[in-house]
Design a protein around this motif. Structure first.
Motif, PDB file in Angstrom:
ATOM      1  N   VAL A   1       1.517   6.614  -7.031  1.00 52.32           N
ATOM      2  CA  VAL A   1       0.427   7.510  -7.436  1.00 52.32           C
ATOM      3  C   VAL A   1       0.838   8.963  -7.215  1.00 52.32           C
ATOM      4  N   ALA A   2       1.519   9.227  -6.098  1.00 48.52           N
ATOM      5  CA  ALA A   2       1.969  10.594  -5.810  1.00 48.52           C
ATOM      6  C   ALA A   2       2.957  11.078  -6.875  1.00 48.52           C
TER       7      ALA A   2
ATOM      8  N   LEU B   1       2.347   1.698  -3.458  1.00 47.35           N
ATOM      9  CA  LEU B   1       1.276   2.136  -4.360  1.00 47.35           C
ATOM     10  C   LEU B   1       0.994   3.617  -4.183  1.00 47.35           C
ATOM     11  N   LEU B   2       0.902   4.081  -2.963  1.00 47.31           N
ATOM     12  CA  LEU B   2       0.642   5.500  -2.692  1.00 47.31           C
ATOM     13  C   LEU B   2       1.781   6.383  -3.196  1.00 47.31           C
ATOM     14  N   VAL B   3       3.014   5.954  -2.980  1.00 50.64           N
ATOM     15  CA  VAL B   3       4.170   6.734  -3.454  1.00 50.64           C
ATOM     16  C   VAL B   3       4.153   6.804  -4.982  1.00 50.64           C
TER      17      VAL B   3
ATOM     18  N   ALA C   1       0.831  -1.204   0.000  1.00 55.46           N
ATOM     19  CA  ALA C   1       0.000   0.000   0.000  1.00 55.46           C
ATOM     20  C   ALA C   1       0.863   1.249   0.000  1.00 55.46           C
ATOM     21  N   LEU C   2       1.962   1.241   0.749  1.00 53.99           N
ATOM     22  CA  LEU C   2       2.859   2.387   0.794  1.00 53.99           C
ATOM     23  C   LEU C   2       3.511   2.633  -0.566  1.00 53.99           C
TER      24      LEU C   2
END
Length: 191
Positions: A20-21, A16-18, A13-14
């Motif tokens: 997307v950012a 994935l978030l990075v 999840a981390l």
């Protein structure tokens, strides 16, 4: 449920978030003008392949220039002719006559009907194929003859052309040299 999933897959999840950012910030700070800007480096020029039409036009221009240079030199050697400007207009590029294998088939049929009438039918067909010679990976047709292009017209502007005899000499020289009829040759005096 979300809490247990995050505990189990927290690293995924981390990441994935990075990711997307990065995509969002990349689109926001990306300058579209840098993508479409042209290079100002003079050595970086686009190279385009010449089209068949451009190649033909270059060949035509080469023929015209050659004819013009030869005529200019010859006409300036004539007595009474001064400075000369020649313009030759060529119809097309050279014509190549290729060797061909020709097969001709003829068939003659005679039909008779029940009433005694007769009908003759003749059928013929011709098949031509260009003879090609292979040299390694290259295939080239056999050229029997190469004909120079036809000349549409010639313009000669010359000092001394105002005199009738000199004008006649110029017309005769051009018509015989280029095998062009005299009505396609214009000779004018130079100012």
């Amino acid at each position: 449920m979300l809490k247990s999933w995050l505990e189990k897959n927290g690293l995924i999840a981390l990441v994935l978030l990075v990711g997307v950012a990065f995509m969002i910030f990349g689109n926001i700070f990306h300058s579209p003008s840098s993508e479409n800007s042209e290079t100002t480096d003079e050595t970086a020029q686009p190279v385009f392949r010449q089209t068949d039409e451009e190649t033909k036009m270059k060949k035509i221009a080469d023929y015209e220039e050659r004819y013009e240079a030869q005529l200019k030199e010859a006409l300036e050697a004539i007595v009474g002719v001064g400075e000369v400007k020649v313009v030759v207009n060529v119809d097309a590029t050279e014509t190549k006559i290729l060797e061909k294998n020709q097969t001709i088939e003829k068939q003659k049929t005679t039909e008779e009907d029940k009433e005694g009438g007769k009908r003759n039918i003749e059928d013929s067909s011709t098949d031509e194929k260009v003879v090609i010679v292979r040299k390694g990976d290259e295939e080239t047709p056999i050229v029997l003859q190469t004909k120079k292009p036809e000349i549409r017209g010639v313009l000669v502007v010359a000092k001394g052309a105002e005199k009738i005899q000199i004008k006649k000499w110029i017309v005769e020289a051009v018509t015989r040299t280029l095998d062009v009829p005299s009505h396609r040759v214009a000779v004018l005096p130079k100012k």
